[in-house]
Enzyme design. Structure first.
Site, short mmCIF file in Angstrom:
data_model
loop_
_atom_site.label_atom_id
_atom_site.label_comp_id
_atom_site.label_asym_id
_atom_site.label_seq_id
_atom_site.Cartn_x
_atom_site.Cartn_y
_atom_site.Cartn_z
N ASN A 9 3.42 -7.96 3.42
CA ASN A 9 3.35 -6.62 2.70
C ASN A 9 2.34 -5.96 3.33
O ASN A 9 0.99 -6.19 2.94
CB ASN A 9 3.25 -6.96 1.26
CG ASN A 9 3.20 -5.78 0.58
OD1 ASN A 9 3.10 -4.69 0.91
ND2 ASN A 9 2.76 -5.96 -0.89
N TRP A 10 2.85 -4.71 4.28
CA TRP A 10 1.58 -3.97 4.68
C TRP A 10 0.84 -3.00 3.75
O TRP A 10 -0.02 -2.56 4.04
CB TRP A 10 2.02 -3.34 5.97
CG TRP A 10 2.33 -3.91 6.87
CD1 TRP A 10 2.49 -5.33 7.31
CD2 TRP A 10 3.01 -3.34 8.44
NE1 TRP A 10 2.99 -5.80 8.39
CE2 TRP A 10 3.40 -4.64 9.15
CE3 TRP A 10 3.38 -2.32 8.79
CZ2 TRP A 10 3.85 -4.69 10.35
CZ3 TRP A 10 3.79 -2.05 10.09
CH2 TRP A 10 3.86 -3.03 10.68
N LYS A 11 1.44 -3.15 2.67
CA LYS A 11 0.91 -1.95 1.56
C LYS A 11 0.71 -0.44 2.32
O LYS A 11 1.40 -0.12 3.44
CB LYS A 11 -0.43 -2.56 0.94
CG LYS A 11 -0.18 -3.81 0.44
CD LYS A 11 -1.10 -4.29 -0.44
CE LYS A 11 -1.03 -5.73 -0.92
NZ LYS A 11 -1.73 -5.97 -2.03
N HIS A 96 6.18 -4.89 -7.71
CA HIS A 96 4.93 -5.38 -7.31
C HIS A 96 3.71 -4.95 -8.29
O HIS A 96 3.73 -3.83 -8.76
CB HIS A 96 4.56 -4.75 -5.80
CG HIS A 96 3.17 -5.47 -5.31
ND1 HIS A 96 1.81 -4.96 -5.58
CD2 HIS A 96 3.06 -6.38 -4.30
CE1 HIS A 96 1.22 -5.73 -4.94
NE2 HIS A 96 1.68 -6.58 -4.08
N GLU A 98 0.91 -3.59 -7.93
CA GLU A 98 0.05 -2.34 -7.81
C GLU A 98 1.30 -1.20 -8.19
O GLU A 98 0.76 -0.37 -8.74
CB GLU A 98 0.10 -2.28 -6.41
CG GLU A 98 -1.23 -3.08 -6.06
CD GLU A 98 -1.39 -3.67 -4.49
OE1 GLU A 98 -0.52 -3.20 -3.67
OE2 GLU A 98 -1.98 -4.64 -4.36
N GLU A 167 3.14 -13.68 -8.07
CA GLU A 167 1.89 -13.00 -7.40
C GLU A 167 0.85 -13.10 -8.82
O GLU A 167 0.99 -11.78 -9.33
CB GLU A 167 1.91 -11.95 -6.89
CG GLU A 167 3.02 -11.84 -5.59
CD GLU A 167 2.70 -10.71 -4.44
OE1 GLU A 167 2.36 -11.06 -3.51
OE2 GLU A 167 2.52 -9.60 -5.04
N GLY A 173 -5.55 -9.79 -3.21
CA GLY A 173 -6.55 -8.90 -2.40
C GLY A 173 -8.02 -9.13 -2.93
O GLY A 173 -8.85 -8.99 -2.31
N GLY A 232 -0.07 -10.12 2.05
CA GLY A 232 -0.55 -8.85 2.26
C GLY A 232 -1.63 -8.75 3.34
O GLY A 232 -1.23 -8.61 4.43
N GLY A 233 -2.93 -8.86 3.14
CA GLY A 233 -4.04 -8.72 3.97
C GLY A 233 -3.68 -9.37 5.29
O GLY A 233 -3.76 -8.91 6.28
P1 PGA Z 1 -2.94 -10.28 -0.71
O1 PGA Z 1 -1.81 -9.38 -1.19
O2 PGA Z 1 -2.18 -11.31 0.46
O3 PGA Z 1 -3.74 -9.19 0.35
O4 PGA Z 1 -3.43 -10.78 -1.86
C1 PGA Z 1 -0.52 -9.85 -1.44
C2 PGA Z 1 0.49 -9.04 -2.22
O5 PGA Z 1 -0.22 -8.11 -2.90
O6 PGA Z 1 1.53 -8.84 -1.95
#
Ligand code: PGA
Length: 249
Positions: A9-11, A96, A98, A167, A173, A232-233
């Site tokens: 997930n590049w966001k 998600h 966010e 999650e 994050g 993510g990261g």
């Molecule tokens: P993260 O993000 O690996 O940076 O914690 C995961 C996500 O939000 O899908």
């Protein structure tokens, strides 16, 4: 054994140049041989065409980070499931944390998004998870079950076509990962809930997400009900993402 699924997930990260370098590095380092996990990257919508072109002919799928619950029309800024289908997008993240947090997406909206994706052959990756306050109040199970129940209710017999990602919001994050035992405990709850709704629940991919990285992926992925990861990261660094993919064999 069931094939694992790893989704990056590049966001809201990337640029034409950075994306090209990252995708080329992933292709160059791609592990060959039997048992390789299924892999996709969820890119910002502006880069769907770039990712589609760059990944054509590779084993890496393209995913979207969101999809509209509406089919077509006056919804400025939205992307329909038909548009994703047009670009050969295999998966769309829905709900998600966010999106729930910053864009007010309710359980009902998330459920409609999942259904809209399914209707166009795009697999929804339904994200559920509790906040730190909810965990500390002992509400984890209640929250994730409520979030998933809305989707199960909406999609009916199509439930076996979902991917579900647990999650914990406090782990996203933050560098704080759920322990493999904490994650497995919630995954078992979700599996039981899916089993009550579908005879094919064993085949549903249940992903863990939240600070999964090259160092902790193997242990998390070894849990009985963890079928993959939403990363993510660590998905922005080719070497780390490839290590996670290798851990998912
Ligand atoms: P993260 O993000 O690996 O940076 O914690 C995961 C996500 O939000 O899908």
């Amino acid at each position: 054994m069931k094939k694992k699924l790893i989704v990056g997930n590049w966001k809201m990260n990337g640029s034409l140049a950075a994306n090209a370098a990252l995708l080329q590095a992933l292709k160059a380092g791609w592990p060959r041989g039997r048992g390789t996990a299924a892999v996709a990257v969820a890119v910002p919508s502006a880069y769907l065409a770039q990712a589609q072109a760059e990944l054509a002919g590779s084993d890496i799928g393209v995913a979207a980070q969101d999809v509209s619950q509406h089919e077509v029309g006056a919804y400025t800024g939205e992307l329909s499931a038909a548009m994703l289908q047009d670009f050969g997008v295999r998966f769309a993240l829905v709900g998600h944390s966010e999106r729930r947090q910053y864009h007010g997406e309710t359980d009902a909206v998330v459920a409609m998004k999942a259904q809209a994706a399914l209707a166009k052959g795009v697999t929804p990756i339904v994200c559920v998870g509790e906040t730190l306050a909810e965990r500390e109040a002992g509400q984890t199970e209640q929250v994730v079950k409520r979030q998933l129940a809305a989707v199960i209710h909406q999609v009916g017999p199509c439930v076996s076509e979902l991917v579900v990602a647990y999650e914990p919001v406090w782990a996203i994050g933050t560098g704080k990962t759920a322990t493999p035992e904490q994650a497995q405990a919630v995954h078992a709850v979700l599996r039981a809930q899916l089993a009550a709704a579908s005879a094919k629940a064993d085949g549903i991919a249940l992903l863990y997400g939240g600070s999964m990285n090259a160092g902790n992926a193997e242990q998390l992925l070894a849990q009985a009900d963890i079928d993959g990861g939403l990363v993510g990261g660590a998905s922005l660094k080719a070497a780390d993402f490839l290590t996670i993919i290798a851990a998912a064999r």
